[in-house]
Motif scaffolding. Structure first.
Motif, mmCIF file in Angstrom:
data_model
loop_
_atom_site.group_PDB
_atom_site.id
_atom_site.type_symbol
_atom_site.label_atom_id
_atom_site.label_comp_id
_atom_site.label_asym_id
_atom_site.label_seq_id
_atom_site.Cartn_x
_atom_site.Cartn_y
_atom_site.Cartn_z
ATOM 1 N N ILE A 107 -68.400 106.802 -17.781
ATOM 2 C CA ILE A 107 -68.183 107.979 -18.637
ATOM 3 C C ILE A 107 -68.896 107.783 -19.978
ATOM 4 C CG2 ILE A 107 -66.428 109.271 -19.928
ATOM 5 C CD1 ILE A 107 -64.537 108.654 -17.474
ATOM 6 N N ASP A 108 -68.764 106.583 -20.539
ATOM 7 C CA ASP A 108 -69.439 106.296 -21.810
ATOM 8 C C ASP A 108 -70.959 106.344 -21.660
ATOM 9 O OD1 ASP A 108 -67.041 106.080 -23.115
ATOM 10 O OD2 ASP A 108 -67.073 103.886 -23.283
ATOM 11 N N ALA A 109 -71.479 105.909 -20.523
ATOM 12 C CA ALA A 109 -72.931 105.953 -20.293
ATOM 13 C C ALA A 109 -73.426 107.395 -20.272
ATOM 14 C CB ALA A 109 -73.275 105.251 -18.981
ATOM 15 N N ILE A 110 -72.631 108.273 -19.693
ATOM 16 C CA ILE A 110 -72.992 109.698 -19.668
ATOM 17 C C ILE A 110 -72.959 110.264 -21.086
ATOM 18 C CG2 ILE A 110 -72.249 111.971 -18.847
ATOM 19 C CD1 ILE A 110 -71.309 110.448 -16.251
ATOM 20 N N LYS A 111 -71.941 109.875 -21.872
ATOM 21 C CA LYS A 111 -71.864 110.315 -23.271
ATOM 22 C C LYS A 111 -73.085 109.834 -24.058
ATOM 23 C CE LYS A 111 -66.826 110.273 -23.705
ATOM 24 N NZ LYS A 111 -65.680 109.545 -24.296
ATOM 25 N N LEU A 112 -73.464 108.562 -23.851
ATOM 26 C CA LEU A 112 -74.614 108.007 -24.561
ATOM 27 C C LEU A 112 -75.933 108.631 -24.109
ATOM 28 C CD1 LEU A 112 -73.674 104.215 -24.785
ATOM 29 C CD2 LEU A 112 -73.786 105.875 -26.661
ATOM 30 N N ALA A 113 -76.013 109.023 -22.839
ATOM 31 C CA ALA A 113 -77.223 109.690 -22.356
ATOM 32 C C ALA A 113 -77.388 111.047 -23.037
ATOM 33 C CB ALA A 113 -77.171 109.850 -20.839
ATOM 34 N N ALA A 114 -76.271 111.733 -23.258
ATOM 35 C CA ALA A 114 -76.306 113.033 -23.919
ATOM 36 C C ALA A 114 -76.529 112.899 -25.424
ATOM 37 C CB ALA A 114 -75.006 113.797 -23.654
ATOM 38 N N ASP A 115 -75.951 111.830 -26.011
ATOM 39 C CA ASP A 115 -76.072 111.620 -27.452
ATOM 40 C C ASP A 115 -76.089 110.120 -27.738
ATOM 41 O OD1 ASP A 115 -75.918 111.559 -30.224
ATOM 42 O OD2 ASP A 115 -73.848 112.291 -30.306
ATOM 43 N N PRO A 116 -77.289 109.505 -27.869
ATOM 44 C CA PRO A 116 -77.381 108.062 -28.123
ATOM 45 C C PRO A 116 -76.647 107.617 -29.395
ATOM 46 C CG PRO A 116 -79.526 108.944 -27.521
ATOM 47 C CD PRO A 116 -78.610 110.113 -27.722
ATOM 48 N N GLY A 117 -76.339 108.530 -30.281
ATOM 49 C CA GLY A 117 -75.605 108.191 -31.495
ATOM 50 C C GLY A 117 -74.106 108.405 -31.372
ATOM 51 N N ALA A 118 -73.635 108.669 -30.162
ATOM 52 C CA ALA A 118 -72.208 108.941 -29.953
ATOM 53 C C ALA A 118 -71.358 107.771 -30.437
ATOM 54 C CB ALA A 118 -71.932 109.205 -28.476
ATOM 55 N N ASP A 119 -70.206 108.107 -30.992
ATOM 56 C CA ASP A 119 -69.254 107.098 -31.448
ATOM 57 C C ASP A 119 -68.252 106.878 -30.318
ATOM 58 O OD1 ASP A 119 -67.988 105.320 -33.179
ATOM 59 O OD2 ASP A 119 -66.645 106.880 -33.936
ATOM 60 N N LEU A 120 -68.300 105.707 -29.715
ATOM 61 C CA LEU A 120 -67.409 105.406 -28.596
ATOM 62 C C LEU A 120 -66.142 104.718 -29.092
ATOM 63 C CD1 LEU A 120 -70.058 104.029 -26.076
ATOM 64 C CD2 LEU A 120 -69.198 106.376 -26.282
ATOM 65 N N ALA A 139 -71.455 101.049 -27.895
ATOM 66 C CA ALA A 139 -72.611 101.934 -28.047
ATOM 67 C C ALA A 139 -73.888 101.131 -28.247
ATOM 68 C CB ALA A 139 -72.388 102.899 -29.207
ATOM 69 N N LYS A 140 -73.820 100.082 -29.044
ATOM 70 C CA LYS A 140 -75.007 99.254 -29.264
ATOM 71 C C LYS A 140 -75.473 98.616 -27.959
ATOM 72 C CE LYS A 140 -76.809 95.499 -32.130
ATOM 73 N NZ LYS A 140 -76.501 94.536 -33.194
ATOM 74 N N VAL A 141 -74.536 98.139 -27.161
ATOM 75 C CA VAL A 141 -74.870 97.529 -25.876
ATOM 76 C C VAL A 141 -75.330 98.604 -24.889
ATOM 77 C CG1 VAL A 141 -73.957 96.229 -23.913
ATOM 78 C CG2 VAL A 141 -73.274 95.602 -26.237
ATOM 79 N N GLY A 142 -74.642 99.725 -24.871
ATOM 80 C CA GLY A 142 -74.903 100.780 -23.888
ATOM 81 C C GLY A 142 -76.214 101.526 -24.056
ATOM 82 N N THR A 143 -76.854 101.386 -25.210
ATOM 83 C CA THR A 143 -78.123 102.088 -25.426
ATOM 84 C C THR A 143 -79.341 101.187 -25.199
ATOM 85 O OG1 THR A 143 -77.947 101.623 -27.797
ATOM 86 C CG2 THR A 143 -77.170 103.789 -27.040
ATOM 87 N N THR A 144 -79.130 99.997 -24.676
ATOM 88 C CA THR A 144 -80.237 99.073 -24.415
ATOM 89 C C THR A 144 -80.743 99.215 -22.985
ATOM 90 O OG1 THR A 144 -78.796 97.289 -23.662
ATOM 91 C CG2 THR A 144 -79.253 97.405 -26.039
ATOM 92 N N TRP A 145 -81.927 98.701 -22.738
ATOM 93 C CA TRP A 145 -82.476 98.739 -21.375
ATOM 94 C C TRP A 145 -81.626 97.904 -20.426
ATOM 95 C CZ3 TRP A 145 -83.882 94.414 -18.697
ATOM 96 C CH2 TRP A 145 -84.116 93.249 -19.422
ATOM 97 N N GLN A 146 -80.956 96.868 -20.952
ATOM 98 C CA GLN A 146 -80.126 96.008 -20.111
ATOM 99 C C GLN A 146 -78.937 96.761 -19.508
ATOM 100 O OE1 GLN A 146 -81.283 95.195 -23.187
ATOM 101 N NE2 GLN A 146 -81.657 92.994 -23.372
#
Length: 184
Positions: A17-30, A41-48
Motif C-alpha cells: 500500500i505504501d509503495a502505491i502511495k509513493l508511486a503516486a507521490d514520491p514525497g508522501a509522508d508515510l 519513504a526514504k527506503v521506498g523511493t530507492t531502486w532497491q
C-alpha cells in the motif's frame, strides 16, 4: 512458521500500500517514517525497493500465502512430498538471502531503515528457521545419512535455536553499531 508468515504477509500488505502511495507521490509522508533513521519513504523511493521492476513487497503477497498453506496443512498432518518441501526450503532460502541483501542495502547504502521491512526480515528469518528445522526432522533435505544424523542432533540438541538467537543478536548489534541510539 504460520505465525511469522502471517506477520510477514501483513507487513508486505502495508508495504505494498505504501509503495502505491509513493508511486503516486514520491514525497508522501508515510506513517512509518518516524525519524531520519526509521524512514520508510526514504527506503521506498530507492531502486532497491523495486529490484524486479515492481515493489519488492509484492513478493511477500505471493510467497507468504504459500508458506501459510504449507504450515496449516502440516498442522493437520498432511505430509508433502520430499521434493516439494526441499524446493520450498530452497526458495525460502533465496527469500532470506534477498531480505538480508535488502537490509544491507538499507543500512549501508541508503542509510535508513524501514520498520515494516525490518519486520519482514525478522519474520522471514523465523519462517526459514522453522521450515529448515522441520525439514531436517522430516528428512526432506536430501542429506547423506551421516549429515542427516548430525543435523537432527543439532536441531534436537537446541543448537539450531542457539545459532538463530546468536544470528539475530549479531544483526541487532550491527544495526546499533551502525546507527547508534538514533534508531529510537
Amino acid at each position: 512458521m504460520l505465525l511469522f508468515a502471517i506477520v510477514s504477509l501483513v507487513a508486505s500488505a502495508v508495504l505494498s500500500i505504501d509503495a502505491i502511495k509513493l508511486a503516486a507521490d514520491p514525497g508522501a509522508d508515510l506513517a512509518c517514517s518516524i525519524n531520519a533513521i526509521l524512514d520508510c519513504a526514504k527506503v521506498g523511493t530507492t531502486w532497491q525497493a523495486n529490484v524486479f521492476g515492481f515493489p519488492n513487497a509484492f513478493l511477500g503477497l505471493v510467497s507468504e500465502p504459500v508458506v501459510m498453506t504449507i504450515a496449516v496443512a502440516s498442522l493437520v498432518m498432511v505430509r508433502f512430498p520430499r521434493w516439494f518441501m526441499f524446493t520450498a526450503n530452497v526458495c525460502y532460502l533465496l527469500g532470506v538471502i534477498f531480505a538480508y541483501w535488502l537490509l544491507f542495502q538499507s543500512s549501508f547504502v541508503i542509510g535508513a531503515l524501514c520498520p515494516w521491512c525490518l519486520t519482514v526480515t525478522l519474520s522471514t528469518t523465523f519462517v526459514f528457521s522453522s521450515m529448515t528445522q522441520w525439514n531436517i526432522l522430516e528428512n526432506n533435505l536430501f542429506l547423506s545419512p551421516s549429515a542427516q544424523e548430525k543435523a537432527v542432533a543439532f536441531v534436537k540438541g537446541g543448537w539450531f535455536t542457539i545459532v538463530l538467537i546468536g544470528w539475530l543478536a549479531l544483526v541487532i548489534f550491527i544495526e546499533v553499531l551502525k546507527f547508534g541510539f538514533q534508531i529510537i
